[in-house]
Design a protein around this motif. Structure first.
Motif, PDB file in Angstrom:
ATOM      1  N   VAL B 162       0.835  -1.205   0.000  1.00 45.78           N
ATOM      2  CA  VAL B 162       0.000   0.000   0.000  1.00 45.78           C
ATOM      3  C   VAL B 162       0.873   1.260   0.000  1.00 45.78           C
ATOM      4  CG1 VAL B 162      -1.708   1.338   1.283  1.00 45.78           C
ATOM      5  CG2 VAL B 162      -1.944  -1.152   1.105  1.00 45.78           C
ATOM      6  N   ASP B 163       1.853   1.292   0.926  1.00 45.79           N
ATOM      7  CA  ASP B 163       2.764   2.437   0.975  1.00 45.79           C
ATOM      8  C   ASP B 163       3.572   2.542  -0.312  1.00 45.79           C
ATOM      9  OD1 ASP B 163       2.235   3.780   3.280  1.00 45.79           O
ATOM     10  OD2 ASP B 163       3.504   2.498   4.532  1.00 45.79           O
ATOM     11  N   MET B 164       3.984   1.382  -0.830  1.00 50.39           N
ATOM     12  CA  MET B 164       4.759   1.382  -2.064  1.00 50.39           C
ATOM     13  C   MET B 164       3.969   2.063  -3.174  1.00 50.39           C
ATOM     14  SD  MET B 164       7.647   0.554  -3.335  1.00 50.39           S
ATOM     15  CE  MET B 164       8.445  -0.817  -2.510  1.00 50.39           C
ATOM     16  N   PHE B 165       2.674   1.777  -3.212  1.00 54.34           N
ATOM     17  CA  PHE B 165       1.859   2.395  -4.258  1.00 54.34           C
ATOM     18  C   PHE B 165       1.611   3.876  -3.967  1.00 54.34           C
ATOM     19  CE2 PHE B 165      -2.177   3.630  -6.220  1.00 54.34           C
ATOM     20  CZ  PHE B 165      -1.833   3.406  -7.539  1.00 54.34           C
ATOM     21  N   LEU B 166       1.122   4.162  -2.770  1.00 50.76           N
ATOM     22  CA  LEU B 166       0.689   5.535  -2.478  1.00 50.76           C
ATOM     23  C   LEU B 166       1.857   6.500  -2.368  1.00 50.76           C
ATOM     24  CD1 LEU B 166      -2.205   5.007   0.083  1.00 50.76           C
ATOM     25  CD2 LEU B 166      -2.325   5.545  -2.366  1.00 50.76           C
ATOM     26  N   ARG B 167       3.015   6.024  -1.890  1.00 50.75           N
ATOM     27  CA  ARG B 167       4.110   6.956  -1.629  1.00 50.75           C
ATOM     28  C   ARG B 167       5.215   6.904  -2.666  1.00 50.75           C
ATOM     29  NH1 ARG B 167       3.063   9.183   3.194  1.00 50.75           N
ATOM     30  NH2 ARG B 167       1.834   7.963   4.657  1.00 50.75           N
ATOM     31  N   ARG B 169       4.934   4.687  -6.217  1.00 51.92           N
ATOM     32  CA  ARG B 169       4.500   4.502  -7.607  1.00 51.92           C
ATOM     33  C   ARG B 169       3.535   5.600  -8.067  1.00 51.92           C
ATOM     34  NH1 ARG B 169       6.069  -0.298  -9.724  1.00 51.92           N
ATOM     35  NH2 ARG B 169       6.612  -1.969  -8.276  1.00 51.92           N
ATOM     36  N   LEU B 170       2.584   5.950  -7.215  1.00 54.15           N
ATOM     37  CA  LEU B 170       1.589   6.948  -7.622  1.00 54.15           C
ATOM     38  C   LEU B 170       2.209   8.339  -7.808  1.00 54.15           C
ATOM     39  CD1 LEU B 170      -1.348   7.463  -8.313  1.00 54.15           C
ATOM     40  CD2 LEU B 170      -1.798   7.881  -5.889  1.00 54.15           C
ATOM     41  N   PRO B 171       2.985   8.829  -6.831  1.00 54.32           N
ATOM     42  CA  PRO B 171       3.612  10.143  -7.066  1.00 54.32           C
ATOM     43  C   PRO B 171       4.488  10.155  -8.318  1.00 54.32           C
ATOM     44  CG  PRO B 171       3.950   9.451  -4.790  1.00 54.32           C
ATOM     45  CD  PRO B 171       3.293   8.304  -5.490  1.00 54.32           C
ATOM     46  N   HIS B 172       5.192   9.056  -8.547  1.00 52.40           N
ATOM     47  CA  HIS B 172       6.013   8.995  -9.756  1.00 52.40           C
ATOM     48  C   HIS B 172       5.151   9.109 -11.006  1.00 52.40           C
ATOM     49  CE1 HIS B 172       8.983   7.663 -12.705  1.00 52.40           C
ATOM     50  NE2 HIS B 172       8.017   6.919 -13.187  1.00 52.40           N
ATOM     51  N   ALA B 173       3.944   8.532 -10.949  1.00 50.78           N
ATOM     52  CA  ALA B 173       3.089   8.489 -12.135  1.00 50.78           C
ATOM     53  C   ALA B 173       2.321   9.794 -12.356  1.00 50.78           C
ATOM     54  CB  ALA B 173       2.105   7.319 -12.022  1.00 50.78           C
ATOM     55  N   LEU B 174       2.255  10.662 -11.333  1.00 49.54           N
ATOM     56  CA  LEU B 174       1.388  11.845 -11.435  1.00 49.54           C
ATOM     57  C   LEU B 174       1.642  12.729 -12.656  1.00 49.54           C
ATOM     58  CD1 LEU B 174       0.770  13.122  -7.789  1.00 49.54           C
ATOM     59  CD2 LEU B 174      -0.847  12.105  -9.393  1.00 49.54           C
TER      60      LEU B 174
END
Ligand SMILES: Nc1ncnc2c1ncn2[C@@H]1O[C@H](COP(=O)(O)OP(=O)(O)O)[C@@H](O)[C@H]1O
Ligand SMILES: [Mg+2]
Lengths: 264, 258
Positions: B162-167, B169-174
């Motif tokens: 969950v942290d891996m995604f939210l902190r 992967r997601l910021p990287h993808a923004l």
């Protein structure tokens, strides 16, 4: 296990470690088999030519990649998944570009669930020590390569880990910055005496920083020789100009020459 | 900083004013008939005179654009996640989705009327069909382009999925996500107009079509002008959200323009 290089009670033990990558063109023997140990509080450099498997060695030790056979034992426990009791620095600073410098250093707070206010004082202290004061609210892209690498080192130290793994942390820096970073790193390490695995391909850098240097063969990397560096600390310019220092460097050069890695 | 931003905005605005002035004087100078090309001032008068009616049509168009866009986001993001992180989906579904983009979407739009009648549904679906691809592709790029090092750093700190995604992967993808959202928003405006051409009795697209049929060029131009304005406005709303959400990326691109 190689009796010569592994002693009982070593904090980190590489035990017959071997790594083969499966690539499209077939399998690549990247590393080993190799065995050696690192004592608690010891600064050990792994020195070898590019491509001999140094990064692989660190990734496996950190539990970020699997060994093909053999393994790594830290504090008596075999590494089977990501080892988290450490600070780690990669050749490419690996800062998160969407976080400011202080945000990167404080990343532990979010991921390890450490209260921010516990970490904050040491974070600021480290940022000051490495000369990044005033830049804590900048984003990584606003900083020079050296400053980014300093930030990455702060991030590796801030939670006071007992182990530090560095993979050619100064590899991308110019010679002058590199020199300064080495001096700063020794100072930081003398503060706490963490157990350090330091990967490098710089002979002088390895000798200047280490208690012992593990000299590797070319790929697949094995232990060619382990050299005790018996020089006083801190290793200022006087030590680095001493015949002993020059002697250690010459011995390592000779090893590389004899194995054909260095040619005249 | 503010001064620089004002200057940045002033340039395009000035160019627009000059364009309108040139247009106005050319029409007057060469005595072009209003049916061929109305003067900008005539169009503005038309907009003011017909404001209530235009507003009614505009609101219908905006609701189609936003519904189609929302549907695109709601479908594309989960699909992008599945394609990025589930190998089976990537192998089986991804080629089908890419292949489906080769079908000329506007050509199948009339079919939607046969299937779904004349209500809101076919219009939203046509808009969705045209706007969903950019966000899907950009989201996939964003989720899959991350280098191994940030992932390793996070794993070394014990990050769970969950942290891996939210902190991480997601910021990287923004930045990619926003690039896709902007392209999708622009495409949604086109999709809504197309859908109103084909299957509607209201909306600015419908209005432009009818006005054209009646040779009422000022009204047709008034409709087009409003459509452009709506498109630009919606685009800049996404742009604004992007500026607030990804300051690092905006600043970085301002330093290294390309
Ligand atoms: N993920 C990988 N897949 C395939 N081969 C790899 C991979 N990583 C490294 N290698 C190969 O393994 C060998 C050792 O790599 P590495 O550990 O990066 O060496 P070093 O860090 O000493 O330069 C090289 O030949 C490299 O090409
Ligand atoms: Mg390497």
């Amino acid at each position: 296990m190689d009796e010569m290089s592994v002693a009982p009670g070593d904090a980190i033990v590489f035990d017959g470690l071997r790594k083969t990558y499966e690539a499209l063109e077939g399998s690549i023997e990247a590393l080993g088999p190799l065995s050696f140990g690192i004592r608690k509080g010891e600064f050990v450099s792994v020195l070898g030519p590019s491509g001999c498997g140094k990064s692989t060695l660190m990734l496996v030790a950190a539990g970020l990649d699997d060994a093909t056979s053999g393994g790594v034992i830290i504090d008596g426990r075999p590494i089977t998944r990501a080892f988290t009791d450490l600070g780690i620095v990669f050749q490419d600073h690996a800062l998160l570009e969407w976080r400011t410098i202080i945000g990167n250093v404080m990343l532990h707070s979010d991921l390890r669930k450490i209260p921010a206010k516990e970490l904050q004082p040491r974070a600021m202290d480290l940022i000051r020590k490495v000369g990044l004061e005033g830049f804590e609210n900048r984003y990584p892209f606003e900083l020079s390569g050296g400053m980014r690498q300093r930030a990455a080192i702060c991030r590796a130290l801030v939670h006071s880990p007992p182990f530090l793994f560095f993979d050619e942390p100064f590899g991308a820096l110019d010679a002058l910055t590199r020199e300064q970073m080495r001096v700063d790193l020794e100072k930081l390490w003398l503060d706490r005496r963490q157990t350090v695995l330091f990967i490098t391909h710089g002979i002088a850098e390895a000798v200047a920083l280490s208690d012992r240097v593990v000299v590797m063969t070319s790929r697949p990397g094995r232990v060619e020789r382990i050299i005790d560096i018996d020089l006083p600390r801190p290793r200022g310019s006087a030590v680095l100009a001493s015949p002993e220092f020059v002697g250690y460097c010459a011995v390592i050069k000779d090893i590389f020459s004899a194995s054909g890695i260095l040619k005249d | 900083m503010r001064k620089r931003q004002l200057l940045d905005a002033a340039g395009p605005l000035l160019a627009l004013v000059l364009l309108f002035l040139g247009w106005e004087s050319a029409v007057v100078l060469f005595g072009v008939s209003e049916h061929l090309l109305p003067r900008p001032s005539r169009i503005f008068v038309e907009i003011v005179d017909r404001a209530p009616m235009l507003a009614l049509h505009a609101s219908s168009t905006v609701s189609i654009i936003l519904s189609g866009f929302a549907l695109s986001v709601v479908v594309a993001i989960p699909l992008a996640l599945a394609i990025s992180f589930v190998p089976v989906v990537r192998r089986v579904v991804y080629p089908i989705v890419v292949f489906s983009q080769l079908i000329p979407k506007i050509a199948i739009a009339p079919l939607f009327i046969i299937w779904f009648g004349f209500g809101v549904l076919p219009k939203v679906l046509i808009t969705f069909l045209i706007s969903f691809f950019p966000i899907l592709i950009q989201a996939i790029v964003g989720f899959t382009s991350i280098k191994p090092e940030p992932i390793r750093v996070a794993r070394s700190m014990g990050a769970g999925p969950v942290d891996m995604f939210l902190r991480v992967r997601l910021p990287h993808a923004l930045p990619n996500l926003f690039a896709g959202l902007k392209m999708s928003m622009a495409a949604a405006a086109i999709g809504a107009i197309v859908s109103e051409f084909i299957a509607s009795s209201r909306g600015l697209g419908y209005l432009v079509l009818v006005a054209n049929g009646e040779m009422n060029s000022p009204l047709a131009f008034a409709g087009m002008m409003l459509l452009s304005l709506i498109g630009i406005l919606l685009y800049f709303i996404v742009e604004l959200i992007q500026r607030l959400t990804t300051p690092w990326d905006i600043a970085q691109r301002r330093l290294t323009p390309n």
